[in-house]
Design a protein around this motif. Structure first.
Motif, mmCIF file in Angstrom:
data_model
loop_
_atom_site.group_PDB
_atom_site.id
_atom_site.type_symbol
_atom_site.label_atom_id
_atom_site.label_comp_id
_atom_site.label_asym_id
_atom_site.label_seq_id
_atom_site.Cartn_x
_atom_site.Cartn_y
_atom_site.Cartn_z
ATOM 1 N N LYS A 1 8.097 11.215 -1.296
ATOM 2 C CA LYS A 1 7.808 9.999 -2.076
ATOM 3 C C LYS A 1 7.250 10.356 -3.446
ATOM 4 O O LYS A 1 7.643 9.772 -4.466
ATOM 5 N N GLU A 2 6.320 11.296 -3.485
ATOM 6 C CA GLU A 2 5.742 11.704 -4.762
ATOM 7 C C GLU A 2 6.787 12.390 -5.640
ATOM 8 O O GLU A 2 6.806 12.191 -6.861
ATOM 9 N N LEU B 1 -1.553 -0.001 -14.810
ATOM 10 C CA LEU B 1 -1.205 0.221 -13.411
ATOM 11 C C LEU B 1 -1.783 1.557 -12.975
ATOM 12 O O LEU B 1 -1.609 2.579 -13.652
ATOM 13 N N ALA B 2 -2.478 1.569 -11.846
ATOM 14 C CA ALA B 2 -3.148 2.773 -11.354
ATOM 15 C C ALA B 2 -2.742 3.026 -9.912
ATOM 16 O O ALA B 2 -2.256 2.139 -9.207
ATOM 17 N N GLY B 3 -2.970 4.250 -9.466
ATOM 18 C CA GLY B 3 -2.591 4.640 -8.111
ATOM 19 C C GLY B 3 -1.308 5.433 -8.130
ATOM 20 O O GLY B 3 -0.403 5.184 -8.935
ATOM 21 N N GLY B 4 -1.214 6.415 -7.244
ATOM 22 C CA GLY B 4 -0.043 7.277 -7.237
ATOM 23 C C GLY B 4 1.267 6.544 -7.022
ATOM 24 O O GLY B 4 2.316 6.954 -7.531
ATOM 25 N N THR B 5 1.244 5.446 -6.292
ATOM 26 C CA THR B 5 2.464 4.685 -6.036
ATOM 27 C C THR B 5 3.051 4.121 -7.319
ATOM 28 O O THR B 5 4.271 3.910 -7.406
ATOM 29 N N MET B 6 2.199 3.878 -8.320
ATOM 30 C CA MET B 6 2.682 3.271 -9.557
ATOM 31 C C MET B 6 3.529 4.220 -10.390
ATOM 32 O O MET B 6 4.063 3.821 -11.429
ATOM 33 N N SER C 1 0.849 -1.188 0.000
ATOM 34 C CA SER C 1 0.000 0.000 0.000
ATOM 35 C C SER C 1 0.884 1.237 0.000
ATOM 36 O O SER C 1 2.093 1.169 0.268
ATOM 37 N N GLY C 2 0.259 2.360 -0.287
ATOM 38 C CA GLY C 2 1.007 3.605 -0.238
ATOM 39 C C GLY C 2 1.518 3.912 1.149
ATOM 40 O O GLY C 2 2.611 4.469 1.314
ATOM 41 N N GLN C 3 0.746 3.534 2.164
ATOM 42 C CA GLN C 3 1.191 3.773 3.536
ATOM 43 C C GLN C 3 2.410 2.927 3.887
ATOM 44 O O GLN C 3 3.241 3.353 4.693
ATOM 45 N N ASP C 4 2.525 1.732 3.287
ATOM 46 C CA ASP C 4 3.723 0.917 3.524
ATOM 47 C C ASP C 4 4.970 1.656 3.065
ATOM 48 O O ASP C 4 6.012 1.641 3.750
ATOM 49 N N LEU C 5 4.881 2.299 1.903
ATOM 50 C CA LEU C 5 6.032 3.034 1.390
ATOM 51 C C LEU C 5 6.318 4.270 2.238
ATOM 52 O O LEU C 5 7.490 4.603 2.490
ATOM 53 N N ASP C 6 5.267 4.944 2.705
ATOM 54 C CA ASP C 6 5.467 6.098 3.599
ATOM 55 C C ASP C 6 6.144 5.661 4.900
ATOM 56 O O ASP C 6 7.018 6.361 5.417
ATOM 57 N N ASP C 7 5.724 4.507 5.418
ATOM 58 C CA ASP C 7 6.308 4.003 6.664
ATOM 59 C C ASP C 7 7.795 3.715 6.511
ATOM 60 O O ASP C 7 8.582 3.964 7.444
#
Length: 457
Positions: A252-253, A315-320, A207-213
């Motif tokens: 991250k962004e 692929l969708a979502g900001g993390t992609m 998830s995006g929160q995993d990457l933020d963590d």
């Protein structure tokens, strides 16, 4: 100018897009900003004194000082038996989702000067008919009835098909890394929409929160002495930690576009800028992103198709936006995935495309009814009207129908008389038999029995 509205209510971010009608045609779906800082806003609500809600950044700013009135992360709790406590009242998750939709619709209507002709909401792929029904009921309670709900992967596929040709019966796989989880879905094109093959694969990670963590934990390790000394109960310290985490999200962004960036560390006792390269960031999050192609492959196989059968991988979502995510998927599935320049907005754009399709379908049906009605004969006071140039004429006189009566065989009198004699004879025999039994029992009763035994006699 008439427009339709597409809304994507994500787990952590909400976005919107519109499509305008120019004459008899609809323009392309374009994102609409929901705040002064960008197109997306946090999926956060704050309950105010009059019982209504504010959303987005104004709600987020209240979280530090009035956290009991602020709620987030409710999209995954739609349909749960237990409501959420917001302030002093319990509110269902579906009512909170409806409040976000209402807030977005009002915000866009204020910007454009009038409400949308139709609204389509893109929701989580994990929702089934039951959860969708609950959200519809909650929206109807707010007066929002003229709207459509579509799963997020369908909206993403519709956005892709609006830019790239997807032939009928072709299959498309959609993978989305959201703020709180991952989902992958295989869809088959059936114009004007898509059908879901099998069921969506839904997972809490990555998830995006995993990457933020990961990025936040890296900073905690670098500045452990200063950060560990902060007291989470202190409002100033809590605000500093919240600001640091928000800057991790921003970094991250930024690393999705640039080879490097800096993270602003501004906490009591420490104020500095920490440099972070994309290569170092990708090392931190690689284990999470490696799960994306594996889960996507599982979804493809569960739909009874192979990667070679797919016409596209989206692929969708900001993390992609992270280049490593696209690279890992391409290596594992041996297919080049498609990633939009703004993958966090594709679901909202696809929802707007769906709304255009709904209105176009209604217009086509109305036109078909109007065209058919021209060919119908309308009977009025003056008889039959002329149709398509045919001369008026009277209907021919219908000839009378001759109906012959059905022949019925007369009853057999002899058989009827014989049947009556047999019934009388049977009744007489029953009466005689009863009299005989009565006489026999009377004769037997005149000889009394003695209780004495033969020896006593």
């Amino acid at each position: 100018m008439p427009y339709v509205l597409g809304i994507h209510v994500g787990a952590t971010a909400t976005s919107a897009a519109i499509a305008r009608r120019q004459g008899g045609t609809w323009g392309a779906a374009t994102p609409v900003p929901l705040s002064s800082t960008g197109h997306t806003v946090p999926t956060v609500l704050c309950r105010v004194q009059d019982g209504s809600f504010v959303a987005g950044e104004p709600a987020s700013r209240q979280e530090l000082t009035h956290h009991e009135w602020v709620v987030r992360g409710f999209t995954r709790q739609v349909g749960d038996d237990a409501p959420l406590l917001v302030g002093s009242e319990f509110v269902t998750a579906q009512a909170l989702v409806a409040a976000v939709v209402e807030w977005v619709a009002d915000t866009v209507a204020q910007q454009l000067g009038h409400p949308a002709e139709h609204i389509t909401v893109a929701h989580s792929a994990a929702w089934g008919p039951f959860r969708s029904h609950l959200v519809r009921q909650a929206l109807a309670g707010l007066g929002l009835r003229d709207l459509t709900l579509v799963p997020e992967p369908v909206a993403v596929a519709l956005d892709y098909a609006s830019k790239q040709q997807v032939a009928d019966q072709e299959t498309v796989a959609v993978a989305n890394v959201g703020g709180t989880g991952f989902d992958a879905t295989v869809l088959r094109r059936r114009a004007p929409g898509f059908d879901v093959l099998g069921s969506s694969l839904d997972s809490g990670h990555p998830s995006g929160q995993d990457l933020d963590d990961e990025l936040f934990s890296h900073l905690r390790a670098e500045f452990s002495a200063q950060l560990d000394a902060l007291d989470p109960a202190d409002q100033t310290h809590r605000a500093a930690l919240s600001g640091l985490r928000a800057d991790c999200v921003r970094a991250k962004e930024a690393l999705s576009y640039h080879p490097g960036t800096t993270v602003r560390v501004d906490v009591p006792g420490l104020r500095t800028d920490f440099a972070m390269s994309r290569s170092r960031y990708e090392q931190l999050v690689r284990t999470h992103l490696e799960r994306v192609p594996e889960l996507l492959l599982q979804a493809v196989q569960s739909a009874a198709v192979s990667p070679e059968d797919l016409s596209a991988l989206v692929l969708a979502g900001g993390t992609m936006r992270v280049p490593l995510a696209k690279q890992l998927v391409a290596e594992r599935l041996e297919r080049t995935p498609q990633v939009d320049t703004a993958p966090e907005l594709v679901a909202a754009r696809g929802a707007a495309v769906s709304a255009v399709g709904v209105l176009s379908s209604v217009s086509d049906q109305a036109a078909s009814v109007a065209e058919t009605s021209v060919l119908m004969r309308v009977e009025g006071p003056g008889g039959l009207d002329v149709i398509d140039g045919e001369p008026e004429r009277d209907d021919p006189v219908r000839p009378p129908v001759q109906v012959e009566p059905m022949y019925l065989e007369p009853p057999d009198e002899d058989r009827k008389r014989l049947f009556k004699i047999l019934k009388l004879s049977a009744a007489a025999l029953l009466i005689i038999g009863g009299l005989v039994l009565t006489v026999v029992q009377g004769v037997g009763g005149d000889q009394p029995t003695s209780p004495m035994t033969s020896q006593q006699r």
